[in-house]
Design an enzyme around this catalytic site. Structure first.
Site, PDB file in Angstrom:
ATOM      1  N   GLY A  99       0.818  -1.200   0.000  1.00 21.97           N
ATOM      2  CA  GLY A  99       0.000   0.000   0.000  1.00 21.97           C
ATOM      3  C   GLY A  99       0.853   1.252   0.000  1.00 21.97           C
TER       4      GLY A  99
ATOM      5  N   PHE B 125       1.543   3.218   2.533  1.00 20.68           N
ATOM      6  CA  PHE B 125       2.366   3.416   3.719  1.00 20.68           C
ATOM      7  C   PHE B 125       3.092   2.163   4.193  1.00 20.68           C
ATOM      8  CE2 PHE B 125      -1.295   6.338   3.935  1.00 20.68           C
ATOM      9  CZ  PHE B 125      -0.620   7.541   3.854  1.00 20.68           C
ATOM     10  N   SER B 126       2.822   1.018   3.569  1.00 22.10           N
ATOM     11  CA  SER B 126       3.430  -0.210   4.081  1.00 22.10           C
ATOM     12  C   SER B 126       3.368  -1.339   3.065  1.00 22.10           C
ATOM     13  CB  SER B 126       2.717  -0.647   5.367  1.00 22.10           C
ATOM     14  OG  SER B 126       1.351  -0.922   5.094  1.00 22.10           O
ATOM     15  N   SER B 127       4.131  -2.394   3.353  1.00 25.23           N
ATOM     16  CA  SER B 127       4.068  -3.653   2.604  1.00 25.23           C
ATOM     17  C   SER B 127       3.809  -4.769   3.603  1.00 25.23           C
ATOM     18  CB  SER B 127       5.382  -3.923   1.862  1.00 25.23           C
ATOM     19  OG  SER B 127       5.631  -2.931   0.890  1.00 25.23           O
ATOM     20  N   VAL B 128       3.169  -5.842   3.144  1.00 30.62           N
ATOM     21  CA  VAL B 128       2.827  -6.949   4.031  1.00 30.62           C
ATOM     22  C   VAL B 128       3.389  -8.248   3.469  1.00 30.62           C
ATOM     23  CG1 VAL B 128       0.976  -8.183   5.213  1.00 30.62           C
ATOM     24  CG2 VAL B 128       0.704  -5.760   4.688  1.00 30.62           C
TER      25      VAL B 128
ATOM     26  N   LYS C 126       4.006  -6.759   8.713  1.00 28.79           N
ATOM     27  CA  LYS C 126       3.760  -5.490   8.032  1.00 28.79           C
ATOM     28  C   LYS C 126       4.957  -4.567   8.213  1.00 28.79           C
ATOM     29  CE  LYS C 126       0.392  -1.694   7.967  1.00 28.79           C
ATOM     30  NZ  LYS C 126      -0.901  -1.229   8.528  1.00 28.79           N
TER      31      LYS C 126
ATOM     32  N   ASP D  16     -10.815   3.713   6.965  1.00 32.95           N
ATOM     33  CA  ASP D  16     -10.461   3.050   5.702  1.00 32.95           C
ATOM     34  C   ASP D  16     -11.213   1.734   5.549  1.00 32.95           C
ATOM     35  OD1 ASP D  16      -9.193   2.994   3.261  1.00 32.95           O
ATOM     36  OD2 ASP D  16      -7.337   2.127   4.020  1.00 32.95           O
TER      37      ASP D  16
END
Length: 507
Positions: free
Chosen positions: A77, A79-82, A129, A216
């Site tokens: 996304g 703001f982050s990766s998972v 995350k 969200d």
């Protein structure tokens, strides 16, 4: 700076560990070699870019190598990766967050706990995350604190643990098996929707009880497993605290006579349209966080007194996608387009009232927009029927009791006036969320149906209606990033992950 970590979850006692070892038949022969071989095999199967990211994370966090084995990237996304990872030491801790060890199965008779007969040696997974360094310390701290407050819920993904190395932060969350929204949204029955939204609103009610706005709500942030009929709310990266007692009263919508003031304001604006030359007033500022297509009208109108009702609107948009079999329902590029898409359904008259409620003006010269709203039932049938003949045939039939309850629930969720919009607690008292537990006659009910949502008729002006709705009903699939979650242990002190000095530096 060294890695920061404190374990808060209780470790298994010696007696408990003995029982676990006996039950699971745990063997540790050549464990490290086996794990290393598995890791090498899995890494070879993933894209080069993802493989490089995984290797960088593993090198940065020494403790990560000791406790988890990264498998693959499962989401990305803004703001982050998972990443999906295996928990190497699952059996050493009390994993009270692991709701998948006892799956909840919905049935027409209510909830039944169905134990899962899994091999105890089967790998247990977590979702790790990685929050990008561009996120402020305050944002990261806020997400971790909210996740910690929401622990203990079966419908909200809890915080298991977190790791920090300098400006790099990893959050470990449970991994939940779930079905991609695109695989089932067009086939769900009313009763399936009822179960889905009961679970979602239970999660929303729990967040709102603690004074938290998710901000969200969307399908990719509600991980629903079609097999078990259970869902979990995830991704609190945009969430914020809310206290109604301390709510800002700078917006007209917080006034007790808001509706009357909005009406007077909208009438006054009709005679004084235009822009002030050399306007020295400060620009309107408000939280506009959220995913395009799911943001409530008050967010688009930059209301400074937003409440948890913004989440209710987002849930209503999801329900509209189920009913129209269109996803995404709205696909705007900016706030102006988003308001125009909403106006296609609610009409210019109600949009003016909504704008005035927040001290704004809504005016447009788009000729295809009607003054009055489109009837929800007609909109749904028009969008979901394959031809005009099928649409007209279905429109002649009276709606079933399930359909009436669903439409009533939809109308309460998609209320333009945030003060009149249903709350999560009120929604959980609505009969629509309990269709699987209620008995209905198969034949259509003869009770009259209130079809007075607006007088725009598809029969009267079918061409015009189709014209002004076509740009929102002819969609290409929007790429969304799922940020699921996985399975593991250990909670950490938030202050240890982000100490006060770091928070102040980033404020």
């Amino acid at each position: 700076m060294a890695e920061a970590h404190i374990t808060l979850s209780p470790k298994v006692t010696h007696e408990q560990q003995t029982d676990i070892d006996s039950e699971c038949e745990i063997t540790e022969v050549d464990d490290e070699n086996v794990n290393e071989n598995k890791s090498q095999e899995m890494i070879q199967d993933i894209p080069a870019r993802d493989r490089e990211e995984i290797e960088n994370i593993t090198r940065t966090f020494v403790e990560l190598q000791e406790n988890y084995r990264l498998i693959e990237k499962i989401g990305e996304g803004t703001f982050s990766s998972v990443y999906k990872a295996e928990d190497l030491h699952y059996g050493r801790y009390i994993n009270d967050w692991d709701i998948q060890s006892e799956v909840l199965k919905e049935s027409s008779f209510g909830k039944e706990k169905i134990p899962v007969n899994e091999d105890s040696r089967k790998p247990k997974y977590v979702a790790i995350k990685k929050i990008y360094a561009t996120s402020s310390p305050a944002r990261i701290y806020n997400e971790l604190e909210i996740l910690y407050l929401l622990r203990g819920s079966s419908v909200i993904a809890p915080l298991i643990t977190a790791l920090r190395n300098e400006d790099q932060v990893l959050v470990v969350l449970p991994y939940y098996e779930h079905t991609d929204f695109r695989q089932y949204y067009s086939t769900f029955s009313y009763r399936d929707m009822s179960i889905y939204f009961r679970c979602l609103f239970q999660a929303m009610q729990q967040t709102q009880t603690l004074g938290i706005i998710h901000r969200d709500i969307k399908p990719s942030n509600f991980l629903f497993d079609v097999r078990t009929k259970h869902g979990v709310l995830v991704d609190f990266g945009l969430a914020e605290r809310y206290d109604g007692r301390q709510q800002s009263h700078s917006c007209r919508c917080t006034n007790s006579n808001a509706a009357e003031l909005a009406h007077d304001f909208s009438i006054a604006q009709e005679t004084s349209l235009g822009y002030i030359k050399n306007d020295t007033r400060p620009s309107k500022r408000a939280n506009r966080a959220g995913t395009r297509g799911f943001r409530a009208p008050e967010v688009l109108f930059k209301c400074s007194s937003q409440s948890p009702k913004v989440d209710i609107w987002s849930a209503g948009v999801i329900l509209l996608s189920f009913l129209t079999k269109r996803f995404p329902m709205f696909n705007s590029k900016d706030d102006v387009d988003a308001l125009m898409e909403i106006a296609c359904i609610f009409g210019k008259s109600e949009m003016r009232q909504c704008a005035a409620l927040h001290g704004c003006t809504f005016e447009t010269n788009v000729s295809t927009l009607t003054e009055k709203r489109v009837n929800f039932r007609k909109l749904i049938l028009w969008a979901s029927c394959g031809s005009a003949s099928i649409y007209k045939e279905k429109l002649r039939h009276k709606p079933s009791q399930e359909e009436r309850l669903c439409l009533d629930f939809l109308e309460k969720c998609l209320e333009l006036d945030c003060n009149k919009r249903i709350s999560a607690e009120e929604a959980l008292d609505h009969d629509f969320l309990y269709l699987d537990n209620l008995a209905y006659e198969k034949k259509d009910d003869d009770t009259a149906f209130d079809n007075s949502f607006g007088e725009t008729s598809f029969e009267k002006d079918e061409d015009l209606t189709a014209k002004h709705l076509s740009h929102i009903l002819d969609f290409k699939e929007q790429e969304e990033t799922d940020e699921p979650t996985s399975l593991s242990k250990r909670k950490r002190s938030i202050d240890e992950i982000l100490p006060n000095d770091a928070l102040q530096d980033g404020a």
